[in-house]
Write a protein that holds these residues in place. Sequence first.
Motif, PDB file in Angstrom:
ATOM      1  N   ALA A  55       3.666  21.098   0.450  1.00 23.78           N
ATOM      2  CA  ALA A  55       3.002  21.415  -0.817  1.00 23.78           C
ATOM      3  C   ALA A  55       3.513  20.505  -1.931  1.00 23.78           C
ATOM      4  O   ALA A  55       2.728  20.034  -2.766  1.00 23.78           O
ATOM      5  CB  ALA A  55       3.234  22.879  -1.178  1.00 23.78           C
ATOM      6  N   SER A  56       4.809  20.259  -1.953  1.00 15.35           N
ATOM      7  CA  SER A  56       5.381  19.386  -2.984  1.00 15.35           C
ATOM      8  C   SER A  56       4.806  17.980  -2.901  1.00 15.35           C
ATOM      9  O   SER A  56       4.495  17.360  -3.928  1.00 15.35           O
ATOM     10  CB  SER A  56       6.902  19.344  -2.835  1.00 15.35           C
ATOM     11  OG  SER A  56       7.486  18.517  -3.808  1.00 15.35           O
ATOM     12  N   ARG A  57       4.633  17.483  -1.694  1.00 12.73           N
ATOM     13  CA  ARG A  57       4.067  16.144  -1.534  1.00 12.73           C
ATOM     14  C   ARG A  57       2.585  16.117  -1.889  1.00 12.73           C
ATOM     15  O   ARG A  57       2.109  15.186  -2.559  1.00 12.73           O
ATOM     16  CB  ARG A  57       4.293  15.667  -0.100  1.00 12.73           C
ATOM     17  CG  ARG A  57       5.759  15.372   0.220  1.00 12.73           C
ATOM     18  CD  ARG A  57       5.953  14.991   1.661  1.00 12.73           C
ATOM     19  NE  ARG A  57       7.352  14.667   1.943  1.00 12.73           N
ATOM     20  CZ  ARG A  57       7.850  14.464   3.158  1.00 12.73           C
ATOM     21  NH1 ARG A  57       7.057  14.557   4.229  1.00 12.73           N
ATOM     22  NH2 ARG A  57       9.133  14.172   3.306  1.00 12.73           N
ATOM     23  N   LEU A  58       1.867  17.126  -1.446  1.00  6.39           N
ATOM     24  CA  LEU A  58       0.438  17.193  -1.759  1.00  6.39           C
ATOM     25  C   LEU A  58       0.194  17.251  -3.263  1.00  6.39           C
ATOM     26  O   LEU A  58      -0.719  16.602  -3.782  1.00  6.39           O
ATOM     27  CB  LEU A  58      -0.180  18.430  -1.100  1.00  6.39           C
ATOM     28  CG  LEU A  58      -0.628  18.322   0.350  1.00  6.39           C
ATOM     29  CD1 LEU A  58      -0.850  19.710   0.932  1.00  6.39           C
ATOM     30  CD2 LEU A  58      -1.910  17.508   0.448  1.00  6.39           C
TER      31      LEU A  58
ATOM     32  N   PRO B  69      11.122  21.569  -8.159  1.00  2.00           N
ATOM     33  CA  PRO B  69      10.703  22.677  -7.298  1.00  2.00           C
ATOM     34  C   PRO B  69       9.756  23.635  -8.005  1.00  2.00           C
ATOM     35  O   PRO B  69       9.731  23.717  -9.243  1.00  2.00           O
ATOM     36  CB  PRO B  69      12.042  23.381  -6.972  1.00  2.00           C
ATOM     37  CG  PRO B  69      13.096  22.371  -7.229  1.00  2.00           C
ATOM     38  CD  PRO B  69      12.583  21.515  -8.346  1.00  2.00           C
ATOM     39  N   LEU B  70       8.976  24.338  -7.220  1.00  2.00           N
ATOM     40  CA  LEU B  70       8.133  25.395  -7.756  1.00  2.00           C
ATOM     41  C   LEU B  70       9.016  26.507  -8.318  1.00  2.00           C
ATOM     42  O   LEU B  70      10.067  26.822  -7.751  1.00  2.00           O
ATOM     43  CB  LEU B  70       7.237  25.952  -6.656  1.00  2.00           C
ATOM     44  CG  LEU B  70       6.183  24.987  -6.121  1.00  2.00           C
ATOM     45  CD1 LEU B  70       5.757  25.382  -4.712  1.00  2.00           C
ATOM     46  CD2 LEU B  70       4.978  24.946  -7.056  1.00  2.00           C
TER      47      LEU B  70
ATOM     48  N   SER C   8      -6.536  23.935   4.516  1.00  2.00           N
ATOM     49  CA  SER C   8      -6.957  22.700   5.185  1.00  2.00           C
ATOM     50  C   SER C   8      -6.069  21.532   4.777  1.00  2.00           C
ATOM     51  O   SER C   8      -5.705  20.691   5.611  1.00  2.00           O
ATOM     52  CB  SER C   8      -8.422  22.376   4.843  1.00  2.00           C
ATOM     53  OG  SER C   8      -9.299  23.301   5.432  1.00  2.00           O
ATOM     54  N   ASP C   9      -5.716  21.479   3.487  1.00  3.26           N
ATOM     55  CA  ASP C   9      -4.826  20.419   3.020  1.00  3.26           C
ATOM     56  C   ASP C   9      -3.482  20.487   3.730  1.00  3.26           C
ATOM     57  O   ASP C   9      -2.937  19.463   4.164  1.00  3.26           O
ATOM     58  CB  ASP C   9      -4.612  20.528   1.507  1.00  3.26           C
ATOM     59  CG  ASP C   9      -5.882  20.325   0.704  1.00  3.26           C
ATOM     60  OD1 ASP C   9      -6.813  19.662   1.220  1.00  3.26           O
ATOM     61  OD2 ASP C   9      -5.947  20.821  -0.428  1.00  3.26           O
ATOM     62  N   LEU C  10      -2.947  21.685   3.852  1.00  2.85           N
ATOM     63  CA  LEU C  10      -1.642  21.841   4.499  1.00  2.85           C
ATOM     64  C   LEU C  10      -1.722  21.532   5.991  1.00  2.85           C
ATOM     65  O   LEU C  10      -0.786  20.973   6.572  1.00  2.85           O
ATOM     66  CB  LEU C  10      -1.119  23.254   4.265  1.00  2.85           C
ATOM     67  CG  LEU C  10      -0.700  23.550   2.819  1.00  2.85           C
ATOM     68  CD1 LEU C  10      -0.452  25.037   2.621  1.00  2.85           C
ATOM     69  CD2 LEU C  10       0.548  22.761   2.448  1.00  2.85           C
TER      70      LEU C  10
ATOM     71  N   VAL D 193      -1.170  23.168  -9.979  1.00  6.67           N
ATOM     72  CA  VAL D 193      -0.800  24.015  -8.841  1.00  6.67           C
ATOM     73  C   VAL D 193      -1.681  25.258  -8.820  1.00  6.67           C
ATOM     74  O   VAL D 193      -2.170  25.687  -7.767  1.00  6.67           O
ATOM     75  CB  VAL D 193       0.688  24.403  -8.917  1.00  6.67           C
ATOM     76  CG1 VAL D 193       1.042  25.413  -7.825  1.00  6.67           C
ATOM     77  CG2 VAL D 193       1.573  23.173  -8.812  1.00  6.67           C
ATOM     78  N   ILE D 194      -1.895  25.832  -9.993  1.00  4.48           N
ATOM     79  CA  ILE D 194      -2.732  27.025 -10.104  1.00  4.48           C
ATOM     80  C   ILE D 194      -4.143  26.727  -9.600  1.00  4.48           C
ATOM     81  O   ILE D 194      -4.707  27.482  -8.801  1.00  4.48           O
ATOM     82  CB  ILE D 194      -2.762  27.521 -11.560  1.00  4.48           C
ATOM     83  CG1 ILE D 194      -1.374  27.985 -11.999  1.00  4.48           C
ATOM     84  CG2 ILE D 194      -3.784  28.648 -11.730  1.00  4.48           C
ATOM     85  CD1 ILE D 194      -1.236  28.214 -13.489  1.00  4.48           C
TER      86      ILE D 194
END
Length: 308
Positions: free
Chosen positions: A239-242, A248-249, A94-96, A83-84
């Motif tokens: 974000a979780s799926r990516l 959870p974060l 762009s990913d989101l 994640v970092i």
Amino acid sequence: MLALVTAIAAAGHDEDLAPLLDACASAGLHARAVAWDDPTVSWQQFDAALLRSPWDYTERLPEFLAWCDRRDQQVSLLNPVHVIRWNTDKHYLSDLATFGIPVVTTTFVEPDAEPLQALQAFLGTEPAPEFVVKPTVSAGARDTQRYARAQEFAASNHVARLLDQGRGVMLQPYLPAVDRAGETALIYFEGSFSHAIAKGALLQPDAAALTAPFAAGDISSRSAGADELALGEQVLVAASRLLRLGQPLSYARVDLIRDDGGHPRLLELELIEPSLFFAQAPGSADRFAAALASRLSGDTIRARTGTG
């Protein structure tokens, strides 16, 4: 024991650190503030490390990421190391966007581009009267500047300086809603919404780019709109799926701004070292400490039993 990770350069600048240390003590969680770049720290004594204010990472990114990789072999990093790595560079927008998240329109300019040509191409498709130049790796609006269209030459020089340093560049329209109402930042602990704050505009017309990795601003409490909360949840799910997250974060901050139609758009998703603004939300430090204590207790149980 929990390490609350800061940086030597950030000493005295992290206003969240003291209340979080107090809240951890009240929650029965033994926590200690340590700098990532302090060579005297013995990391073996910690069970987990929570990144809080390693704000100089933007100037020392390879060194910082190598440090994260080493710590990941010793302690549980919060948030996790992959994640970092993803969140240190704002190409994540762009990913989101590919997941349908309405992000602020962003054009990325890579180090091998011709600065003026890239800027003119952006201005040819972007009708906004003002725009923003910022590096893709940045914190606290460092090296970020606001320009009018008539300042194309100065803006292209700014782009060129960043590219010459081997840094990627972002070009975005400057949305005037930030001058009227600021940004909305939504703060989440363990995937649950905690509180929202309003951030006043940092970028002023004709002002020089900020140079410090931490920037003060006009901060106040805010009640988030239903549409902002809905977008915040959408961002976290994407974000979780990516990132293929199994839980959870530990924390997240979703920074939103309204476009010319009044709709919220994602400006940034902060998963590394965001200010959490405990002072503007009484009880929020205690909520975070309780969430951390619960997570670390669960992680300890899983480690002891070997369950996943």
